[in-house]
Scaffold this active site. Sequence first.
Site, PDB file in Angstrom:
ATOM      1  N   THR A   7       0.901  -0.957  -0.203  1.00  0.00           N
ATOM      2  CA  THR A   7      -0.047   0.034  -0.095  1.00  0.00           C
ATOM      3  C   THR A   7       1.106   1.468   0.236  1.00  0.00           C
ATOM      4  OG1 THR A   7      -1.990   1.790   1.093  1.00  0.00           O
ATOM      5  CG2 THR A   7      -0.478   0.109   2.617  1.00  0.00           C
ATOM      6  N   LYS A  12      -3.421   3.355   5.892  1.00  0.00           N
ATOM      7  CA  LYS A  12      -4.076   1.900   5.914  1.00  0.00           C
ATOM      8  C   LYS A  12      -3.652   0.701   6.456  1.00  0.00           C
ATOM      9  CE  LYS A  12      -5.943   1.622   1.421  1.00  0.00           C
ATOM     10  NZ  LYS A  12      -6.498   1.753   0.037  1.00  0.00           N
ATOM     11  N   GLU A  33      -2.851  -2.919 -12.379  1.00  0.00           N
ATOM     12  CA  GLU A  33      -3.661  -3.959 -12.714  1.00  0.00           C
ATOM     13  C   GLU A  33      -4.762  -4.625 -13.601  1.00  0.00           C
ATOM     14  OE1 GLU A  33      -6.624  -0.845 -10.412  1.00  0.00           O
ATOM     15  OE2 GLU A  33      -5.312  -0.527  -8.690  1.00  0.00           O
ATOM     16  N   ASP A  65      -8.267  -4.579  -2.954  1.00  0.00           N
ATOM     17  CA  ASP A  65      -8.890  -3.901  -4.312  1.00  0.00           C
ATOM     18  C   ASP A  65     -10.065  -3.813  -4.067  1.00  0.00           C
ATOM     19  OD1 ASP A  65      -7.871  -2.507  -6.686  1.00  0.00           O
ATOM     20  OD2 ASP A  65      -9.979  -3.386  -7.228  1.00  0.00           O
ATOM     21  N   SER A  66     -11.059  -2.527  -4.252  1.00  0.00           N
ATOM     22  CA  SER A  66     -12.136  -2.179  -3.769  1.00  0.00           C
ATOM     23  C   SER A  66     -12.701  -1.297  -4.466  1.00  0.00           C
ATOM     24  CB  SER A  66     -12.256  -1.145  -1.964  1.00  0.00           C
ATOM     25  OG  SER A  66     -11.778  -0.073  -2.598  1.00  0.00           O
TER      26      SER A  66
END
Length: 183
Positions: A7, A12, A33, A65-66
């Site tokens: 990250t 986070k 990605e 991943d969100s």
Amino acid sequence: MRAIFVTTNEHKRREVQEILGFDLERADLDPPEIQAIDPAEVAAEKARAAREALGEPVLPVLVEDSGLMVDAWDGFPGALTKWLIRSVGNEGLLRIFGWGEDRSARAVCVVALAEADGTVHTFRGEVRGALAQKPRGAGGFGYDPVFVPECSSMTYAEMGEGKNEDSHRARAFRAVREWLKEA
């Protein structure tokens, strides 16, 4: 237990470290990605790429991943949410969505854990909710100002740190924690 969390966000890392209950090394990488709606596909490929970029370490490598999955759009934008928000912002997202449609959505986070042997496991956290009529709140990031979880009348951005108690990210990392206890 120790692991490497990929990250660029130190906040986070600390949040996730607290959920997991052990120290995390942070790797400040930006792995490529793939373009997919499902965050699980994206997270798994990012974990493989990150593990390789880190020289195939013996420690597990974690990535997440969100995305915001809008029900009326069959899950779009999903893992593409970050790119959509960067392009048009939250106001643009709401303009694209329109006012007459079903506003239900899911905030989804998928954590991918790449083991030392290259095996990748994914863990999904999901919170149902809806899109707000307009962005609200100053906290958070990404789509936080437009997502209202079903357990609240506030957006994630209005909830501040309270969001972290039972967010999609917290649910996904709790699943990782439980799996690690059993492994």
